[in-house]
Design an enzyme around this catalytic site. Structure first.
Site, PDB file in Angstrom:
ATOM      1  CE  LYS A 196     -12.882  -4.417  -0.680  1.00 34.26           C
ATOM      2  NZ  LYS A 196     -12.034  -3.639  -0.103  1.00 34.26           N
ATOM      3  CE  LYS A 247      -4.145  -1.948   0.186  1.00 36.28           C
ATOM      4  NZ  LYS A 247      -5.524  -1.762   0.468  1.00 36.28           N
ATOM      5  CE  LYS A 274      -5.890  -8.785  -2.270  1.00 36.23           C
ATOM      6  NZ  LYS A 274      -6.497  -8.692  -1.171  1.00 36.23           N
TER       7      LYS A 274
HETATM    8  P1  ATP Z   1      -8.162  -3.810  -1.761  1.00 41.90           P
HETATM    9  O1  ATP Z   1      -8.075  -4.197  -3.052  1.00 41.90           O
HETATM   10  O2  ATP Z   1      -8.668  -2.439  -1.261  1.00 41.90           O
HETATM   11  O3  ATP Z   1      -6.934  -4.177  -0.901  1.00 41.90           O
HETATM   12  P2  ATP Z   1      -9.392  -6.124  -1.150  1.00 41.90           P
HETATM   13  O4  ATP Z   1     -10.158  -6.475  -2.395  1.00 41.90           O
HETATM   14  O5  ATP Z   1      -8.110  -6.842  -0.922  1.00 41.90           O
HETATM   15  O6  ATP Z   1      -8.968  -4.680  -0.981  1.00 41.90           O
HETATM   16  P3  ATP Z   1     -10.283  -6.548   1.644  1.00 41.90           P
HETATM   17  O7  ATP Z   1     -11.235  -5.407   2.286  1.00 41.90           O
HETATM   18  O8  ATP Z   1      -8.617  -6.297   1.995  1.00 41.90           O
HETATM   19  O9  ATP Z   1     -10.342  -6.492   0.029  1.00 41.90           O
HETATM   20  O10 ATP Z   1     -10.653  -7.870   2.032  1.00 41.90           O
HETATM   21  C1  ATP Z   1     -11.696  -8.152   2.716  1.00 41.90           C
HETATM   22  C2  ATP Z   1     -11.781  -9.864   2.829  1.00 41.90           C
HETATM   23  O11 ATP Z   1     -11.656 -10.472   1.563  1.00 41.90           O
HETATM   24  C3  ATP Z   1     -10.459 -10.385   3.352  1.00 41.90           C
HETATM   25  O12 ATP Z   1     -10.702 -11.449   4.355  1.00 41.90           O
HETATM   26  C4  ATP Z   1      -9.606 -11.089   2.524  1.00 41.90           C
HETATM   27  O13 ATP Z   1      -8.786 -11.792   2.851  1.00 41.90           O
HETATM   28  C5  ATP Z   1     -10.559 -11.371   1.517  1.00 41.90           C
HETATM   29  N1  ATP Z   1     -10.077 -11.283   0.128  1.00 41.90           N
HETATM   30  C6  ATP Z   1      -9.841 -10.159  -0.800  1.00 41.90           C
HETATM   31  N2  ATP Z   1      -9.495 -10.474  -2.020  1.00 41.90           N
HETATM   32  C7  ATP Z   1      -9.470 -11.916  -1.976  1.00 41.90           C
HETATM   33  C8  ATP Z   1      -9.218 -12.732  -3.089  1.00 41.90           C
HETATM   34  N3  ATP Z   1      -8.890 -12.247  -4.292  1.00 41.90           N
HETATM   35  N4  ATP Z   1      -9.555 -14.004  -2.733  1.00 41.90           N
HETATM   36  C9  ATP Z   1     -10.020 -14.548  -1.540  1.00 41.90           C
HETATM   37  N5  ATP Z   1     -10.319 -13.634  -0.596  1.00 41.90           N
HETATM   38  C10 ATP Z   1     -10.117 -12.174  -0.768  1.00 41.90           C
END
Ligand code: ATP
Ligand code: LTN
Length: 334
Positions: A200, A115, A197
């Site tokens: 969002k 980040k 991964k």
């Molecule tokens: P950002 O891209 O803003 O960092 P993010 O998509 O990684 O966000 P978070 O809010 O950090 O989402 O995660 C919320 C939950 O979803 C956490 O438990 C995280 O481990 C899970 N998660 C996020 N992305 C994935 C993915 N690609 N596959 C499985 N679990 C996920």
């Protein structure tokens, strides 16, 4: 323990639109576990401001996320679904835990490194101490289990270390939590780059399926997903794009990756991609319909927000008072 039940805590940030990764990696497991545990599901809006946010957008997204938790099947009468910022104990405990966390530990966190590279113009202290606030979230409710995606494991290890360190000094104050990682879907990858991964905050919208995508968009994204030229449906690291689609199909249809491979033996990628699209649509459509219905019921959602903020404050205050006494803060005079 609350009323003889073990405690579960988890949360998501209200940044960006939720993806299928968030749903399959986290939210779906929350629902499976919700009967067995006393659950706290937080919209972690305080974590969200570690990167700059438009206030109106953040408020809207936080409400949508809270509504989505309910639309996905979490009963807000049984589960405490609330905004982190509505329970002041999170910030208070985070301050105390900051004094039991080392700079070296925080420096090792990969999410901080990622980040801060992404937001090089705003590497603030909150971004650095983000994992301590997360530890406070979890420890405040004496959580036994924390369902998250694989990417959060490092933060959870840190939480356990902080809890053990504190307990070694002051006696058994905190429950040391365990992570819960689902069997399938723990790491859904980008449809455009299966080494990354699904996220969002990805700039390429074709890499992610958003929970609010309409059926045509879902189908188009699945059909365009990057695969390989092997032309054989196998579940192997050598075919990461296909492996990811097998994970998605399996998680959506409730079978194992091996069962999926068997079901599509001898089929072409085109057919398989269309089936993945259908499986995703059949999971997301009811969720979207319920979300639309609930979003219109302002009074109902407001009631949930109010009642659950009270519940969160009630349980978190218990731990907080205990911790404050342990570290030597003076008793309150009533
Ligand atoms: P950002 O891209 O803003 O960092 P993010 O998509 O990684 O966000 P978070 O809010 O950090 O989402 O995660 C919320 C939950 O979803 C956490 O438990 C995280 O481990 C899970 N998660 C996020 N992305 C994935 C993915 N690609 N596959 C499985 N679990 C996920
Ligand atoms: N850091 C997590 C969100 C989060 C969380 C938590 C998850 C904040 N506090 C407590 C589980 C438990 C993330 O970025 N996904």
């Amino acid at each position: 323990m609350i009323d003889g039940k073990k405690v579960l805590f988890s949360g998501m940030q209200a940044t960006g639109n939720l993806t299928l990764g968030n749903y399959l990696g986290a939210l779906k497991n929350w629902i499976t576990l919700s009967d067995e545990y006393e659950c706290f599901y937080s919209v972690v809006d305080m974590h969200s401001i570690t990167v700059r946010q438009d206030p109106a957008v953040l408020r809207k997204r936080a409400r949508n996320l809270l509504t989505l938790y309910i639309a996905a099947g979490l009963d807000p009468k049984k589960n405490c679904i609330y905004y982190q910022s509505h329970a002041s104990g999170h910030a208070e405990l985070a301050w105390i835990l900051n004094c039991f966390t080392y700079m070296g530990e925080l420096n090792r966190m990969t999410q901080f490194k990622d980040k801060s590279a992404k937001h090089a113009d705003n590497i603030n202290a909150g971004l650095f101490t983000y994992p301590v606030l997360m530890a406070a979230d979890i420890l405040l409710y004496q959580a036994d289990v924390v369902p998250v995606g694989v990417d959060q494991m490092q933060h959870l290890e840190l939480t356990r270390n902080i809890a053990e360190r504190f307990n070694n000094i002051y006696g058994d104050v905190f429950t040391v939590p365990e992570a819960y990682i689902g069997k399938v879907g723990a790491k859904i990858m980008s449809l455009q780059d299966p080494t990354k991964k699904m996220s969002k905050s990805d700039e390429n919208p074709n890499g992610s399926i958003y929970l609010m995508d309409d059926p045509d968009t879902i189908m188009r994204k699945c059909k365009r997903a990057v695969t390989d030229s092997e032309a054989c449906i196998r579940y192997t690291d050598q075919q990461p794009g296909l492996k990811n689609l097998i994970d998605i199909y399996s998680a959506c249809s409730g079978c194992t990756p091996q069962e999926t491979v068997k079901a599509f033996e001898g089929k072409g990628y085109g057919d398989f991609k269309a089936a993945v699209g259908e499986a995703v649509i059949s999971v997301l459509k009811p969720l979207q319909e319920e979300f639309d219905r609930l979003s219109k019921d302002k009074a109902y959602i407001d009631g949930i927000i109010k009642d659950n903020a009270e519940k969160a404050n009630y349980f978190s205050a218990k731990t907080l008072r205990k911790v404050q006494r342990k570290v030597g803060f003076p008793d309150r005079i009533r």
